[in-house]
Design a protein around this motif. Structure first.
Motif, PDB file in Angstrom:
ATOM      1  N   GLU A 128       0.828  -1.212   0.000  1.00 29.11           N
ATOM      2  CA  GLU A 128       0.000   0.000   0.000  1.00 29.11           C
ATOM      3  C   GLU A 128       0.862   1.262   0.000  1.00 29.11           C
ATOM      4  N   LEU A 129       1.930   1.245   0.796  1.00 21.86           N
ATOM      5  CA  LEU A 129       2.787   2.427   0.878  1.00 21.86           C
ATOM      6  C   LEU A 129       3.562   2.634  -0.421  1.00 21.86           C
ATOM      7  N   MET A 130       3.987   1.555  -1.053  1.00 20.41           N
ATOM      8  CA  MET A 130       4.663   1.684  -2.350  1.00 20.41           C
ATOM      9  C   MET A 130       3.735   2.347  -3.365  1.00 20.41           C
ATOM     10  N   ARG A 154      12.531  -1.636  -3.148  1.00 19.67           N
ATOM     11  CA  ARG A 154      13.945  -1.383  -2.835  1.00 19.67           C
ATOM     12  C   ARG A 154      14.129   0.005  -2.217  1.00 19.67           C
ATOM     13  N   TYR A 155      13.371   0.994  -2.706  1.00 21.00           N
ATOM     14  CA  TYR A 155      13.458   2.347  -2.164  1.00 21.00           C
ATOM     15  C   TYR A 155      12.962   2.374  -0.711  1.00 21.00           C
ATOM     16  N   LEU A 156      11.849   1.700  -0.437  1.00 19.73           N
ATOM     17  CA  LEU A 156      11.351   1.630   0.940  1.00 19.73           C
ATOM     18  C   LEU A 156      12.366   0.943   1.839  1.00 19.73           C
ATOM     19  N   GLY A 169      17.184   4.595   8.351  1.00 18.79           N
ATOM     20  CA  GLY A 169      16.526   5.228   9.485  1.00 18.79           C
ATOM     21  C   GLY A 169      15.657   6.420   9.132  1.00 18.79           C
ATOM     22  N   TYR A 170      15.318   6.573   7.858  1.00 20.61           N
ATOM     23  CA  TYR A 170      14.483   7.705   7.439  1.00 20.61           C
ATOM     24  C   TYR A 170      12.993   7.445   7.623  1.00 20.61           C
ATOM     25  N   LEU A 171      12.596   6.178   7.597  1.00 17.41           N
ATOM     26  CA  LEU A 171      11.187   5.810   7.681  1.00 17.41           C
ATOM     27  C   LEU A 171      11.009   4.787   8.789  1.00 17.41           C
TER      28      LEU A 171
END
Length: 82
Positions: free
Chosen positions: A25-27, A35-37, A44-46
């Motif tokens: 869902e977030l993608m 890969r970005y997620l 540690g950004y998300l």
């Protein structure tokens, strides 16, 4: 989880509880690849929660991430060409 999400929206369309997103869902919401997620999580950004191989993101996790990388709009004043 799905039942919780269904209960979190009252009849007037406002959320009473925190929205929870799956990886998929977030993608789709952000228009990014898995890969970005993974890179966002690893660096540690998300923030996220994990159970086994499943990742879960709260609306607060997403909002915090977006605010962290938000850039304010700027404009030239007085009709000058920028």
């Amino acid at each position: 989880l799905e039942e919780s999400q269904e209960r979190s929206t009252s009849g007037n369309g406002t959320s009473n509880e925190c929205r929870i997103y799956t990886n998929k869902e977030l993608m789709k919401l952000l228009g990014v690849e898995s890969r970005y997620l993974k890179n966002l999580r690893d660096n540690g950004y998300l923030s996220y929660s994990r159970h086994g191989d499943k990742f879960w993101y709260t609306q607060n996790d997403v909002d915090t991430f977006l605010q962290r990388f938000k850039y304010e709009a700027f404009a030239c004043g007085g009709g000058a060409i920028c």
